[in-house]
Design an enzyme around this catalytic site. Structure first.
Site, mmCIF file in Angstrom:
data_model
loop_
_atom_site.group_PDB
_atom_site.id
_atom_site.type_symbol
_atom_site.label_atom_id
_atom_site.label_comp_id
_atom_site.label_asym_id
_atom_site.label_seq_id
_atom_site.Cartn_x
_atom_site.Cartn_y
_atom_site.Cartn_z
ATOM 1 N N LYS A 90 42.911 4.345 38.990
ATOM 2 C CA LYS A 90 43.857 5.045 38.102
ATOM 3 C C LYS A 90 44.573 4.093 37.146
ATOM 4 O O LYS A 90 45.062 4.520 36.088
ATOM 5 C CB LYS A 90 44.885 5.804 38.939
ATOM 6 C CG LYS A 90 44.324 7.034 39.642
ATOM 7 C CD LYS A 90 44.295 8.230 38.726
ATOM 8 C CE LYS A 90 43.842 9.479 39.458
ATOM 9 N NZ LYS A 90 43.776 10.642 38.570
ATOM 10 N N SER A 121 49.415 13.130 42.574
ATOM 11 C CA SER A 121 49.318 13.166 44.033
ATOM 12 C C SER A 121 49.668 11.793 44.592
ATOM 13 O O SER A 121 49.932 11.656 45.772
ATOM 14 C CB SER A 121 47.904 13.568 44.454
ATOM 15 O OG SER A 121 46.977 12.625 43.959
ATOM 16 N N GLU A 127 33.112 16.324 46.290
ATOM 17 C CA GLU A 127 34.388 16.937 46.649
ATOM 18 C C GLU A 127 34.424 17.179 48.150
ATOM 19 O O GLU A 127 33.371 17.363 48.780
ATOM 20 C CB GLU A 127 34.543 18.306 45.978
ATOM 21 C CG GLU A 127 34.810 18.263 44.503
ATOM 22 C CD GLU A 127 35.111 19.662 43.973
ATOM 23 O OE1 GLU A 127 36.136 19.827 43.311
ATOM 24 O OE2 GLU A 127 34.305 20.592 44.223
ATOM 25 N N GLY A 179 38.205 21.354 49.332
ATOM 26 C CA GLY A 179 38.693 21.283 47.947
ATOM 27 C C GLY A 179 37.550 21.424 46.976
ATOM 28 O O GLY A 179 37.310 20.557 46.135
ATOM 29 N N ASP A 209 36.847 23.212 44.330
ATOM 30 C CA ASP A 209 37.105 23.932 43.074
ATOM 31 C C ASP A 209 36.070 23.626 41.997
ATOM 32 O O ASP A 209 35.602 24.533 41.303
ATOM 33 C CB ASP A 209 38.527 23.651 42.562
ATOM 34 C CG ASP A 209 38.864 22.177 42.543
ATOM 35 O OD1 ASP A 209 38.618 21.497 43.555
ATOM 36 O OD2 ASP A 209 39.383 21.703 41.525
ATOM 37 N N SER A 211 36.776 4.707 45.041
ATOM 38 C CA SER A 211 37.809 4.856 44.007
ATOM 39 C C SER A 211 39.222 4.423 44.378
ATOM 40 O O SER A 211 40.067 4.265 43.492
ATOM 41 C CB SER A 211 37.817 6.314 43.520
ATOM 42 O OG SER A 211 37.978 7.195 44.609
HETATM 43 C C1 LIG Z 1 41.394 7.551 45.165
HETATM 44 C C2 LIG Z 1 41.090 8.660 44.219
HETATM 45 N N1 LIG Z 1 39.812 8.943 43.973
HETATM 46 C C3 LIG Z 1 39.464 9.933 43.130
HETATM 47 C C4 LIG Z 1 40.425 10.707 42.495
HETATM 48 C C5 LIG Z 1 39.985 11.812 41.581
HETATM 49 O O1 LIG Z 1 40.204 11.476 40.246
HETATM 50 P P1 LIG Z 1 40.182 12.590 39.125
HETATM 51 O O2 LIG Z 1 41.391 13.446 39.316
HETATM 52 O O3 LIG Z 1 40.180 11.859 37.858
HETATM 53 O O4 LIG Z 1 38.945 13.385 39.349
HETATM 54 C C6 LIG Z 1 41.782 10.452 42.727
HETATM 55 C C7 LIG Z 1 42.819 11.255 42.083
HETATM 56 O O5 LIG Z 1 43.986 11.136 42.343
HETATM 57 C C8 LIG Z 1 42.127 9.399 43.609
HETATM 58 O O6 LIG Z 1 43.401 9.106 43.874
#
Ligand SMILES: Cc1ncc(COP(=O)(O)O)c(C=O)c1O
Length: 340
Positions: free
Chosen positions: A66, A91, A216, A220, A222, A314
């Site tokens: 992020k 979040s 996903e 969740g 969606d 991520s």
């Molecule tokens: C660790 C992590 N991975 C993936 C995501 C998903 O990212 P995006 O909302 O851009 O799809 C988030 C979103 O907060 C996140 O914190």
């Protein structure tokens, strides 16, 4: 899906997001964001039955990808906008990323965060100097933050519905593809879709043959449902351990991009996410938060094809007690469930 692979022409709600935007973001981030390592493990490859290349965004500044989008967005503010500051909802990871970006660029940051989210995310945002307030599970967090921004004359910075945020997130894939050639598949977690949109724009422009797979949690789903329906579907607030992926619908711009550039969306169960976090910790000595580990979960569950597979790991922001419960075998599901 993926009926148009010319990433340079990808449009997000009228605003273009193309490879050149991702490359510009990379230039903005150079020397500021970490160029995160790509992790490999023959043991993990053995379990997955394919070669895996994990882009370790858990080692990014603030512990998630992020920071890329947040810093890219704040860098584009005018001098007057910088003085007035920014407001966001998050979040957790977008909030702490913006907080650090604001500290570095001297921009006041005010963020509404999930009251039931990980402590580590709230404390980090406050630690970087952001004003932190909370939203509850029932409120409209978008309206709350947008209204506060309007009242303060500040700029509202969405977590994914923004061309500069999307372009910033895409630099994770850009770096991965620069470092590892000939990937068959790129696997990316999906919350609101900013990360996968940016990554798909970059990846498809560099290698139109690459398969981009979004992941996903089952709870969740969606984006999965939206893709199946061909329009954005809204679900109830999901109860999943992957706290960063608890979105109720994909973004408008992100959905537009991902319906064109993403090949498939797959789902993982809570148990599969727990298994991935545990495997990453014990096999690869790598701390991943549940949202960050869903890509690995999908691969280990056999839901991804390809010989050479890139995975965006991520984020790594997880409370110590939750990580301890997971790796010591405590069955843990849902956002707030504590079984040990
Ligand atoms: C660790 C992590 N991975 C993936 C995501 C998903 O990212 P995006 O909302 O851009 O799809 C988030 C979103 O907060 C996140 O914190």
């Amino acid at each position: 899906m993926a009926d148009n692979c010319d990433g340079a022409a990808a449009r997000a709600g009228g605003e273009p997001v193309g490879l050149e935007d991702v490359q510009k973001a990379a230039a903005t981030l150079a020397g500021v964001a970490h160029r995160t390592p790509v992790l490999t493990s023959t043991r993990l490859d053995g379990r997955a039955g394919r070669r895996l290349y994990l882009k370790a965004e858990n080692l990014q500044r603030t512990g998630s990808f992020k920071f890329r989008g947040a810093f890219n967005r704040l860098s584009a503010l005018s001098a007057q906008e910088r003085r007035r500051g920014v407001v966001a909802f998050s979040s957790g990871n977008h909030g702490q990323a913006l907080a650090l970006a604001g500290q570095l660029l001297d921009v006041p940051v005010s963020v509404y965060m999930a009251g039931d989210g990980p402590r580590v995310k709230r404390l980090a945002a406050a630690g970087y100097g952001a004003k932190v307030q909370f939203y509850g599970p029932d409120g409209d967090r978008h309206a709350l933050a947008a209204q506060a921004a309007a009242q303060q004359g500040a700029v509202f910075v969405p977590p994914y519905e923004d061309a500069l945020v999307i372009a910033g997130q895409g630099t994770a894939a850009l770096e991965l593809l620069e470092e590892v050639s000939d990937l068959d598949t790129l696997v990316v977690p999906i919350g609101g879709g900013g990360l996968i949109s940016g990554c798909a724009v970059a990846a498809k422009a560099i290698n139109p043959a690459i398969r981009v797979v979004g992941v996903e949690p089952e709870a969740g789903n969606d984006t999965y449902l939206s893709v199946a329906a061909g329009r954005r579907i809204t679900i109830d607030l999901p109860d999943t351990i992957a706290d960063g992926l608890r979105t109720t619908s994909p973004g408008e711009r992100t959905f537009e991009i991902l319906t064109r550039l993403v090949d498939e969306v797959v789902l993982v169960s809570e148990a599969e996410i727990v298994d991935a976090v545990t495997t990453l910790a014990l096999t690869m000595k790598t701390v991943a938060e549940p949202s960050g580990a869903v890509g690995v979960a999908a691969v280990l569950a056999g839901r991804v094809t390809g010989r050479r597979v890139g995975v965006i790991l991520s984020g790594g922001n997880i409370d110590a007690d939750r990580l301890a419960r997971i790796i010591t075998g405590g069955v843990e599901t849902g956002a707030g469930t504590k079984l040990k």
